[in-house]
Design a protein around this motif. Sequence first.
Motif, PDB file in Angstrom:
ATOM      1  N   ASP A 186      93.684  38.434 -19.495  1.00  0.00           N
ATOM      2  CA  ASP A 186      94.507  37.515 -20.288  1.00  0.00           C
ATOM      3  C   ASP A 186      95.833  37.184 -19.602  1.00  0.00           C
ATOM      4  OD1 ASP A 186      92.682  37.286 -22.310  1.00  0.00           O
ATOM      5  OD2 ASP A 186      93.586  38.860 -23.560  1.00  0.00           O
ATOM      6  N   GLU A 187      96.425  38.209 -18.955  1.00  0.00           N
ATOM      7  CA  GLU A 187      97.731  38.014 -18.298  1.00  0.00           C
ATOM      8  C   GLU A 187      97.629  36.962 -17.201  1.00  0.00           C
ATOM      9  OE1 GLU A 187      96.164  40.833 -18.728  1.00  0.00           O
ATOM     10  OE2 GLU A 187      97.489  42.275 -19.730  1.00  0.00           O
ATOM     11  N   VAL A 188      96.477  36.916 -16.549  1.00  0.00           N
ATOM     12  CA  VAL A 188      96.273  35.950 -15.455  1.00  0.00           C
ATOM     13  C   VAL A 188      96.008  34.557 -16.049  1.00  0.00           C
ATOM     14  CG1 VAL A 188      94.779  35.331 -13.503  1.00  0.00           C
ATOM     15  CG2 VAL A 188      95.448  37.725 -13.865  1.00  0.00           C
ATOM     16  N   ARG A 189      95.232  34.532 -17.102  1.00  0.00           N
ATOM     17  CA  ARG A 189      94.920  33.252 -17.738  1.00  0.00           C
ATOM     18  C   ARG A 189      96.202  32.589 -18.270  1.00  0.00           C
ATOM     19  NH1 ARG A 189      93.120  33.100 -22.968  1.00  0.00           N
ATOM     20  NH2 ARG A 189      92.556  31.031 -23.716  1.00  0.00           N
ATOM     21  N   GLU A 190      97.050  33.388 -18.900  1.00  0.00           N
ATOM     22  CA  GLU A 190      98.314  32.835 -19.409  1.00  0.00           C
ATOM     23  C   GLU A 190      99.172  32.286 -18.278  1.00  0.00           C
ATOM     24  OE1 GLU A 190     100.129  36.037 -21.622  1.00  0.00           O
ATOM     25  OE2 GLU A 190      98.396  36.009 -22.990  1.00  0.00           O
ATOM     26  N   TYR A 191      99.197  33.018 -17.177  1.00  0.00           N
ATOM     27  CA  TYR A 191      99.995  32.595 -16.030  1.00  0.00           C
ATOM     28  C   TYR A 191      99.459  31.271 -15.450  1.00  0.00           C
ATOM     29  CZ  TYR A 191     102.414  32.877 -11.509  1.00  0.00           C
ATOM     30  OH  TYR A 191     103.178  32.607 -10.406  1.00  0.00           O
ATOM     31  N   ILE A 192      98.133  31.172 -15.357  1.00  0.00           N
ATOM     32  CA  ILE A 192      97.511  29.938 -14.847  1.00  0.00           C
ATOM     33  C   ILE A 192      97.902  28.758 -15.742  1.00  0.00           C
ATOM     34  CG2 ILE A 192      95.290  28.738 -14.567  1.00  0.00           C
ATOM     35  CD1 ILE A 192      94.108  31.453 -13.640  1.00  0.00           C
ATOM     36  N   GLN A 193      97.884  28.999 -17.048  1.00  0.00           N
ATOM     37  CA  GLN A 193      98.242  27.928 -17.997  1.00  0.00           C
ATOM     38  C   GLN A 193      99.718  27.556 -17.881  1.00  0.00           C
ATOM     39  OE1 GLN A 193      96.857  29.778 -21.630  1.00  0.00           O
ATOM     40  NE2 GLN A 193      94.893  28.736 -21.527  1.00  0.00           N
ATOM     41  N   ASN A 194     100.575  28.581 -17.854  1.00  0.00           N
ATOM     42  CA  ASN A 194     102.019  28.313 -17.820  1.00  0.00           C
ATOM     43  C   ASN A 194     102.450  27.629 -16.535  1.00  0.00           C
ATOM     44  OD1 ASN A 194     102.267  29.461 -20.304  1.00  0.00           O
ATOM     45  ND2 ASN A 194     102.902  31.471 -19.535  1.00  0.00           N
ATOM     46  N   GLU A 195     101.832  28.034 -15.428  1.00  0.00           N
ATOM     47  CA  GLU A 195     102.218  27.471 -14.126  1.00  0.00           C
ATOM     48  C   GLU A 195     101.437  26.198 -13.801  1.00  0.00           C
ATOM     49  OE1 GLU A 195     104.166  29.189 -11.211  1.00  0.00           O
ATOM     50  OE2 GLU A 195     105.181  29.831 -13.051  1.00  0.00           O
ATOM     51  N   ASP A 196     100.462  25.904 -14.634  1.00  0.00           N
ATOM     52  CA  ASP A 196      99.655  24.706 -14.433  1.00  0.00           C
ATOM     53  C   ASP A 196      99.040  24.683 -13.027  1.00  0.00           C
ATOM     54  OD1 ASP A 196      98.545  22.359 -15.234  1.00  0.00           O
ATOM     55  OD2 ASP A 196     100.294  21.115 -14.789  1.00  0.00           O
ATOM     56  N   ILE A 197      98.260  25.727 -12.734  1.00  0.00           N
ATOM     57  CA  ILE A 197      97.823  25.925 -11.340  1.00  0.00           C
ATOM     58  C   ILE A 197      96.603  25.096 -10.934  1.00  0.00           C
ATOM     59  CG2 ILE A 197      97.122  27.635  -9.609  1.00  0.00           C
ATOM     60  CD1 ILE A 197      98.730  29.704 -11.058  1.00  0.00           C
ATOM     61  N   TYR A 198      95.576  25.052 -11.771  1.00  0.00           N
ATOM     62  CA  TYR A 198      94.324  24.444 -11.300  1.00  0.00           C
ATOM     63  C   TYR A 198      93.961  23.124 -11.976  1.00  0.00           C
ATOM     64  CZ  TYR A 198      93.754  29.115  -9.312  1.00  0.00           C
ATOM     65  OH  TYR A 198      93.950  30.292  -8.635  1.00  0.00           O
ATOM     66  N   GLY A 199      94.863  22.554 -12.752  1.00  0.00           N
ATOM     67  CA  GLY A 199      94.548  21.298 -13.424  1.00  0.00           C
ATOM     68  C   GLY A 199      93.833  21.555 -14.741  1.00  0.00           C
ATOM     69  N   ASN A 200      94.095  20.748 -15.738  1.00  0.00           N
ATOM     70  CA  ASN A 200      93.503  20.913 -17.074  1.00  0.00           C
ATOM     71  C   ASN A 200      93.720  22.303 -17.652  1.00  0.00           C
ATOM     72  OD1 ASN A 200      92.420  18.714 -18.329  1.00  0.00           O
ATOM     73  ND2 ASN A 200      90.593  18.696 -17.042  1.00  0.00           N
ATOM     74  N   ASN A 201      94.843  22.926 -17.253  1.00  0.00           N
ATOM     75  CA  ASN A 201      95.010  24.344 -17.563  1.00  0.00           C
ATOM     76  C   ASN A 201      95.234  24.638 -19.039  1.00  0.00           C
ATOM     77  OD1 ASN A 201      95.154  25.443 -14.699  1.00  0.00           O
ATOM     78  ND2 ASN A 201      96.627  23.777 -14.657  1.00  0.00           N
ATOM     79  N   GLU A 202      95.732  23.654 -19.769  1.00  0.00           N
ATOM     80  CA  GLU A 202      96.064  23.938 -21.173  1.00  0.00           C
ATOM     81  C   GLU A 202      94.817  24.334 -21.972  1.00  0.00           C
ATOM     82  OE1 GLU A 202      95.049  19.809 -20.691  1.00  0.00           O
ATOM     83  OE2 GLU A 202      96.568  21.033 -19.663  1.00  0.00           O
ATOM     84  N   SER A 203      93.651  23.825 -21.534  1.00  0.00           N
ATOM     85  CA  SER A 203      92.439  24.123 -22.320  1.00  0.00           C
ATOM     86  C   SER A 203      91.601  25.245 -21.689  1.00  0.00           C
ATOM     87  CB  SER A 203      91.612  22.866 -22.483  1.00  0.00           C
ATOM     88  OG  SER A 203      91.450  22.219 -21.249  1.00  0.00           O
ATOM     89  N   CYS A 204      92.000  25.776 -20.559  1.00  0.00           N
ATOM     90  CA  CYS A 204      91.151  26.800 -19.936  1.00  0.00           C
ATOM     91  C   CYS A 204      91.408  28.158 -20.565  1.00  0.00           C
ATOM     92  CB  CYS A 204      91.341  26.858 -18.423  1.00  0.00           C
ATOM     93  SG  CYS A 204      92.846  27.680 -17.874  1.00  0.00           S
TER      94      CYS A 204
END
Length: 199
Positions: free
Chosen positions: A181-199
């Motif tokens: 979860d900690e990684v998923r939140e970071y990916i969303q917050n940093e907007d790393i891979y595109g479309n992150n808000e829904s991943c």
Amino acid sequence: MGGTFDPIHIGHLILGESAWEQFELEKVLFMPSGNPPHKQNRHGATNEQRVEMVRRAIASNDHFELSLAEMHEEGYVYTKETLKRLRAEHPDTDYYFIMGADSVLTFHTWKGPQEICDQCVLVAAVRDQMPAEELDAQILKLKERYHADIRKLESPNLDISSHTIRTRCMEGESIRYYVPDEVREYIQNEDIYGNNESC
Ligand code: ATP
Ligand code: MG
């Protein structure tokens, strides 16, 4: 364990934990490899973001440690050199290099395979549903060719890769449980891979 960790996922974490358990290791070092500046953030995370994702993913595990031994601003560092350096720093330590079957298959193309084999035990884990006989044959090849001390890891086959996770993110699919979860939140917050808000 070396890797790109773009991003780190449960396949890496279970690989590390299985190796720690089976070989009674003191600790497992996660060593994200550096990308040269011109290759950064083209399709994925920056060096800094990859390091941060590893840091967050392993934080709750006492015997997992982040190592920046392969993270250099100028780019890639060869495993044989990393091992040489680590062994010089810790002459009383035995090193095990942990890798998945895909890495075992390409190992002979790496820089200085003989020097790597001379400096550590190789730990090979199944991946991509590779038949046991195929992995065993490859292990035997490396034993014959480099007199490698290579041992098979008894770990589950987990069909998961960073590539899958990047694709799922881009397509707006969930990556929940693929990464902590900690990684998923970071990916969303940093907007790393595109479309992150829904991943
Ligand atoms: P990518 O899809 O971007 O290539 P990856 O999932 O293969 O990423 P890497 O960082 O390239 O991850 O892998 C680092 C090491 O972890 C390699 O030795 C690889 O074989 C191993 N590994 C990664 N995922 C798994 C898995 N699901 N099962 C076993 N080994 C794995
Ligand atoms: Mg890979």
